[in-house]
Scaffold this active site. Structure first.
Site, short mmCIF file in Angstrom:
data_model
loop_
_atom_site.label_atom_id
_atom_site.label_comp_id
_atom_site.label_asym_id
_atom_site.label_seq_id
_atom_site.Cartn_x
_atom_site.Cartn_y
_atom_site.Cartn_z
N LYS A 45 0.85 -1.20 0.00
CA LYS A 45 0.00 0.00 0.00
C LYS A 45 0.88 1.24 0.00
CE LYS A 45 -1.72 1.58 4.01
NZ LYS A 45 -1.42 2.98 4.32
N ASN A 46 1.90 1.25 0.85
CA ASN A 46 2.71 2.47 1.04
C ASN A 46 3.76 2.69 -0.04
OD1 ASN A 46 1.13 3.03 3.18
ND2 ASN A 46 2.62 2.44 4.74
N ARG A 90 -4.79 10.77 4.16
CA ARG A 90 -3.79 11.82 4.34
C ARG A 90 -2.64 11.67 3.35
NH1 ARG A 90 -1.64 13.47 8.03
NH2 ARG A 90 0.50 13.37 7.32
N CYS A 98 -4.75 12.63 12.76
CA CYS A 98 -5.50 11.36 12.69
C CYS A 98 -5.35 10.70 14.06
CB CYS A 98 -4.96 10.47 11.58
SG CYS A 98 -3.38 9.75 11.98
N ARG A 158 0.47 14.51 12.90
CA ARG A 158 0.89 14.28 11.50
C ARG A 158 1.18 15.60 10.76
NH1 ARG A 158 -0.96 9.06 10.21
NH2 ARG A 158 0.66 9.03 8.63
N PRO A 159 2.07 16.45 11.23
CA PRO A 159 2.37 17.71 10.54
C PRO A 159 3.04 17.46 9.18
CG PRO A 159 3.98 17.29 12.24
CD PRO A 159 2.94 16.23 12.39
N ILE A 160 3.09 18.50 8.34
CA ILE A 160 3.80 18.36 7.05
C ILE A 160 4.85 19.46 6.88
CG2 ILE A 160 1.86 17.18 5.91
CD1 ILE A 160 1.26 19.87 4.50
N ASP A 161 5.33 19.99 8.00
CA ASP A 161 6.33 21.07 7.92
C ASP A 161 7.58 20.65 7.15
OD1 ASP A 161 6.50 19.44 10.45
OD2 ASP A 161 8.46 20.42 10.51
N GLN A 162 7.98 19.40 7.28
CA GLN A 162 9.21 18.95 6.58
C GLN A 162 8.99 18.86 5.08
OE1 GLN A 162 12.28 18.36 8.21
NE2 GLN A 162 11.10 19.46 9.77
N ASP A 211 4.71 0.45 11.99
CA ASP A 211 3.48 -0.14 11.46
C ASP A 211 3.29 -1.59 11.89
OD1 ASP A 211 3.47 1.61 8.26
OD2 ASP A 211 2.98 2.23 10.30
N ARG A 233 -8.72 -0.43 4.53
CA ARG A 233 -7.80 0.54 3.91
C ARG A 233 -6.47 -0.12 3.56
NH1 ARG A 233 -7.08 6.02 6.90
NH2 ARG A 233 -5.79 6.16 5.03
#
Ligand code: EPZ
Length: 431
Positions: free
Chosen positions: A22-23, A91, A115, A120-124, A305, A397
Site C-alpha cells: 500500500k505504502n 492523508r 489522525c 501528523r504535521p507536514i512542515d518537513q 506499522d 484501507r
C-alpha cells in the site's frame, strides 16, 4: 457498518500470498503525474486507499483503468488541486504536492489534519520543497504552492519522514541541477518509488539509504515497461504474527525477505520458529512466546506499522515486555481494546508495559486505525470464544482480501453487521 466476527483459539496453518505494498502504491500512483503518458502498474493492491488515490488522479484529470495491469494516463493534467473531501479520507493525498508542483508549477492541497495516531504535521514536506524554490501560503485549510523553476539544493530533514522524503524526491527529479537529501527515509517503499521514477527517466542514487542524490532532468515520460509494486512487508509481518499467535505456522509467499529483517529478528527473539526462503518467509510457534523489549524506529529499525501487531502477540507472552513507540505520539489506541480482551497493558507516555497472560477471551472491540485493527484481529484469532471488531473500514484501507486470506489458513472469520442480534431466543420462547 461492517464488523468482523472471529472465533478464536484455532491454530492457523498454510500459505498466504502477499499483495503489493500500500505504502509504495500510493506514492507511485501520484508520481505518474510527473511523467506524462500511459503508465502500466502491476501488483497494485485493491484497497480503499488505492481507490482513493485513483479518485484523486481522476480529480486532477488523469484517466485510470483497473486490471491485472493497472493503466494510468497522465498525458493531460486539468487541475492542480487535492481537495479536502479526498485528503480528509486519506492523508497520503498530501503526496500530490511534489508531483503537481513539478508538473504544473503550482499545487493547492488541503491540509491533511491529524489522525488517530498523531498530529501528523507536514512542515518537513514544505521545508524541503521550499529548498527547491517553491513558495507556500496557508489559507482556508489549504496549502497553496507555486514555483517558477525548481532548482536543485542540499537539504537535510529535521526528522525522518517517509512521505516527506517522497514529496521532495518527486519534485527534485525535474529540478535544474542536483539535489542531495540527507536524513532521508530509507524505507523500501521510498526505494520502490525511486525505481519507478528511474524507469521514467529520472536520475536517482542512494534511494533506500538516508542520503539520496537526484540529478534533475528536463522531462520524464511514462516507461514502456510495467512497474511491479514491491510486496507489502507490513501485510506479510501481520500474517507471520498470525501464525505465531495462533500457535500454527503461516508461510508468506511473494515477499522480499530482506524488507522483513527487523520483524524476523523480533519474531526469533520471542522464540518463534522462523524460516526464510528466496521469496517466502514462514513463522509459527507451538506454545507461548517469550517477552521482549522493542523500540520502533525508521527503517531498518523495527517498523512502527508492526508495533500494534507485536503488542497483541506480547499480550500472551511468558513475562513482561516493554514497547517504546518513538515515531508517533499516540499510537497505543489498540492497548485499551486489547485490555478488553484480557490483556494487561500499562501505558506511560510513549512506553507500554505488557504483562503477558496465559489466555485472552473474546469480546466486542473497536478499531481506531489501520494497524490497531490488525492488532485486534490477531488477538481475536488467539482469544478463546468470539471477538467482534467494529469499524472494519479501517482494516479495508490496508489489507486486501483479509477474510479470504485468513479463512484459507483455517481461521473462523466472517464479516458481520454492527447491531445484528447474535443470540436468538430459544424456539419455545420465540413461539
Ligand atoms: C508513512 O506515513 C506511512 N504512510 C505510515 O504508514 C507509517 O506509519 C509512517 O510513514 C512511518 O513509517 C504512508 O507511507 C502512506 P512520517 P508518514 O512522515 O509519511 C513526523 C500505515 O499504517 N513528521 O514518516 O505520514 C511525524 O509526526 C501508515 O500504513 C513531522 O514532524 O509518516 C511522525 O512523528 C500509518 N513533520 C514522524 O515524523 C513532517 O513534515 C514520522 O512520520 C512529517 C512528519
Amino acid at each position: 457498518m461492517d464488523t468482523l466476527l472471529l472465533d478464536g483459539g484455532r491454530p492457523l496453518s498454510g500459505v498466504v500470498r502477499i499483495s503489493g505494498a500500500k505504502n509504495a502504491s500510493l506514492p507511485i500512483l501520484i508520481a505518474t503525474v510527473v511523467a506524462p503518458g500511459e503508465h502500466r502498474l502491476r501488483n497494485v493492491p485493491e484497497l480503499v486507499d488505492t481507490s482513493s488515490m485513483l479518485s484523486l488522479l481522476g480529480r486532477i484529470g488523469c484517466a485510470s483503468l483497473l486490471g491485472e495491469t493497472m493503466r494510468v494516463d497522465t498525458s493531460r493534467v486539468a487541475f492542480c488541486e487535492a481537495p479536502y473531501d479526498l485528503v480528509r479520507k486519506m492523508r497520503a493525498s498530501v503526496l500530490a504536492l511534489g508531483p503537481l508542483l513539478a508538473r504544473c508549477g503550482e499545487a493547492h492541497v488541503s491540509l491533511p489534519g491529524g489522525c488517530a495516531i498523531g498530529s501528523r504535521p507536514i512542515d518537513q514536506h514544505l521545508k524541503g520543497l521550499e529548498a527547491l524554490g517553491c513558495r507556500f501560503e496557508l489559507d482556508g485549510g489549504y496549502v497553496h504552492g507555486r514555483v517558477d523553476r525548481l532548482r536543485g539544493a542540499e537539504f537535510a530533514f529535521d526528522v525522518v519522514t517517509v512521505t516527506g522524503t517522497e514529496n521532495v524526491l518527486m519534485a527534485a527529479v525535474l529540478a535544474d541541477g542536483t539535489t542531495v537529501l540527507d536524513n532521508a527515509a530509507a524505507e523500501p517503499e521510498v526505494e520502490d518509488l525511486a525505481r519507478f521514477l528511474v524507469g521514467c527517466g529520472a536520475r536517482i542514487e542512494g534511494a533506500g539509504t538516508s542520503r539520496i542524490v537526484v540529478h534533475g532532468v528536463p522531462s520524464l515520460k511514462a516507461s514502456p515497461v510495467a512497474h511491479a509494486v514491491l510486496p507489502d512487508r507490513i501485510e506479510a509481518g501481520t500474517y507471520l504474527v498470525a501464525g505465531v499467535i495462533s500457535r500454527g505456522n503461516i508461510r508468506c509467499e511473494d515477499v522480499r525477505p530482506a524488507d522483513l529483517a527487523p520483524v524476523i529478528e523480533v519474531l526469533r527473539a520471542v522464540g518463534a520458529e522462523v524460516e526464510v526462503g528466496p521469496d517466502w518467509v514462514s513463522a509459527g510457534a507451538d506454545g507461548r512466546v517469550r517477552a521482549v523489549d522493542i523500540e520502533t524506529a525508521p527503517h531498518p529499525g523495527f517498523p512502527t506499522d508492526m508495533q500494534a501487531q507485536l503488542m497483541a502477540l506480547l499480550s500472551l507472552a511468558k513475562g513482561t515486555s516493554r514497547v517504546t513507540e518513538t515515531i508517533f505520539e499516540n499510537r497505543f489506541m489498540h492497548a485499551a481494546e486489547l485490555v478488553r480482551l484480557g490483556a494487561q497493558i500499562h501505558i506511560d507516555g510513549r512506553a507500554a508495559t505488557i504483562i503477558g497472560q496465559p489466555t485472552l477471551s473474546g469480546a466486542t472491540v473497536m478499531a481506531t486505525d489501520l494497524r490497531a485493527s490488525a492488532s485486534l484481529v490477531l488477538a481475536g484469532l488467539a482469544a478463546e470464544g468470539r471477538t467482534e471488531i467494529l469499524r472494519l473500514y479501517h482494516l479495508d484501507r490496508g489489507y486486501e482480501r483479509l477474510v479470504e486470506k485468513l479463512s484459507a489458513v483455517g481461521a473462523a472469520v466472517e464479516r458481520g453487521q454492527e447491531g445484528r442480534p447474535r443470540f436468538a431466543a430459544p424456539a419455545a420462547v420465540a413461539g
